[in-house]
Design a protein around this motif. Sequence first.
Motif, mmCIF file in Angstrom:
data_model
loop_
_atom_site.group_PDB
_atom_site.id
_atom_site.type_symbol
_atom_site.label_atom_id
_atom_site.label_comp_id
_atom_site.label_asym_id
_atom_site.label_seq_id
_atom_site.Cartn_x
_atom_site.Cartn_y
_atom_site.Cartn_z
ATOM 1 N N UNK A 101 -1.922 1.049 6.249
ATOM 2 C CA UNK A 101 -1.272 1.936 6.501
ATOM 3 C C UNK A 101 -0.787 1.316 8.071
ATOM 4 N N UNK A 102 -0.444 0.519 8.295
ATOM 5 C CA UNK A 102 -0.202 0.395 9.198
ATOM 6 C C UNK A 102 1.779 0.048 9.060
ATOM 7 N N UNK A 103 2.026 -0.137 7.998
ATOM 8 C CA UNK A 103 3.051 -0.718 7.548
ATOM 9 C C UNK A 103 2.966 0.555 6.173
ATOM 10 N N UNK A 104 2.738 2.169 6.286
ATOM 11 C CA UNK A 104 2.464 2.626 4.742
ATOM 12 C C UNK A 104 3.801 3.423 4.620
ATOM 13 N N UNK A 105 4.888 3.363 6.061
ATOM 14 C CA UNK A 105 6.331 3.954 5.688
ATOM 15 C C UNK A 105 7.311 2.885 4.939
ATOM 16 N N UNK A 106 6.984 1.991 5.058
ATOM 17 C CA UNK A 106 7.768 0.473 4.669
ATOM 18 C C UNK A 106 7.171 0.803 2.742
ATOM 19 N N UNK A 107 6.260 1.563 1.972
ATOM 20 C CA UNK A 107 5.928 2.073 0.940
ATOM 21 C C UNK A 107 6.133 3.354 0.460
ATOM 22 N N UNK A 108 5.820 4.272 0.994
ATOM 23 C CA UNK A 108 6.377 6.092 0.962
ATOM 24 C C UNK A 108 6.896 6.377 2.461
ATOM 25 N N UNK A 109 7.446 7.273 2.029
ATOM 26 C CA UNK A 109 8.143 8.427 3.207
ATOM 27 C C UNK A 109 7.353 9.521 3.527
ATOM 28 N N UNK A 110 6.874 10.198 3.703
ATOM 29 C CA UNK A 110 6.555 11.622 3.578
ATOM 30 C C UNK A 110 6.473 12.457 5.120
ATOM 31 N N UNK A 111 7.068 13.427 5.238
ATOM 32 C CA UNK A 111 6.977 14.332 6.192
ATOM 33 C C UNK A 111 6.079 15.146 6.041
ATOM 34 N N UNK A 112 4.837 14.436 7.297
ATOM 35 C CA UNK A 112 3.041 14.753 7.381
ATOM 36 C C UNK A 112 4.059 14.906 9.219
ATOM 37 N N UNK A 113 4.349 15.944 9.864
ATOM 38 C CA UNK A 113 4.483 16.300 11.094
ATOM 39 C C UNK A 113 5.070 15.233 11.812
ATOM 40 N N UNK A 114 5.815 14.465 11.881
ATOM 41 C CA UNK A 114 6.257 13.130 12.283
ATOM 42 C C UNK A 114 4.912 11.848 12.520
ATOM 43 N N UNK A 115 4.128 12.235 11.316
ATOM 44 C CA UNK A 115 3.133 11.188 11.204
ATOM 45 C C UNK A 115 3.325 10.547 10.218
ATOM 46 N N UNK A 116 3.158 9.040 10.024
ATOM 47 C CA UNK A 116 3.185 8.266 8.516
ATOM 48 C C UNK A 116 2.467 8.483 7.664
ATOM 49 N N UNK A 117 2.912 8.543 6.071
ATOM 50 C CA UNK A 117 1.330 8.350 5.603
ATOM 51 C C UNK A 117 0.141 7.744 5.894
ATOM 52 N N UNK A 118 -0.840 8.050 5.609
ATOM 53 C CA UNK A 118 -2.351 7.058 5.435
ATOM 54 C C UNK A 118 -2.409 6.721 3.606
#
Length: 262
Positions: A101-118
């Motif tokens: 989850x720490x590096x989730x944005x390196x896998x999937x990038x989705x708009x969650x109100x500014x929060x990276x994906x879990x």
Amino acid sequence: MPSPTIAAGYPRGLLDFAVSKGANRAALLARAGISADLVEHHDNRVPVSNYIALFEAAAELTGIPAISLEYGKAVRMQEISIVGLICEACETVLEVPHQLNRYAQLVLDEDRGGEPATLMRGATKDGGVWVEGPSQLFTDYPLIAETELARLVWNTRVMFANTPEFKNIRYPSLVHLMGKAPSYAAEFERIFDAPVVFEADWNALQFDPQFLMLRQPPVNRYVFSVLSERADALLRSFQESKTTRGRVEALYRSRSLRWRFS
């Protein structure tokens, strides 16, 4: 709203896997609308819509309807993402979701109100212990959910294949998927070796709680440190690229370097 993207290592892995099963590389790329250059580097970004189109093309051109499950089973996360290498280098099972989850944005990038994906989180439900894939993309795209749950299961089985304690653990004991049963539904229990429930209220795996007590096969912690430093740099670069200020600063840095060394 920006379209969600996935790290290029994932479509690259699917592309290579489909080619190994007889599909034509150029035809796959053309059908998916993906340029060959885009998937040359694992850290590039590919629109999720194109990734889904690649799944559909791969299923048709290989003649394997369950290509999503077969890809998840055969290709480990370590082969397609630095995040997989970091998770492999964790000391304990409990550390894995934290790093994922720490590096989730390196896998999937989705708009969650500014929060990276879990990408992964533990849960208890109906007296059982579960791991859930709560990403909205898993909900919106069942092909991604089934692929990544299959990958999680087979990553785990391969990693702990020589661990005596794991041989006595049922992993998983039950699979829940939010999507409807596809035409290849019979393949799920073969891949997961567990009962599978479709049209569930989440995407999740139930397993023996003893699994959480396992330590992963040892690796050099220096490797973990080096990988983490690299992933931190990639994450900063990616986050900066998503803001106007970040794009300007990145441009300024690149020009400064050119002037310095010219």
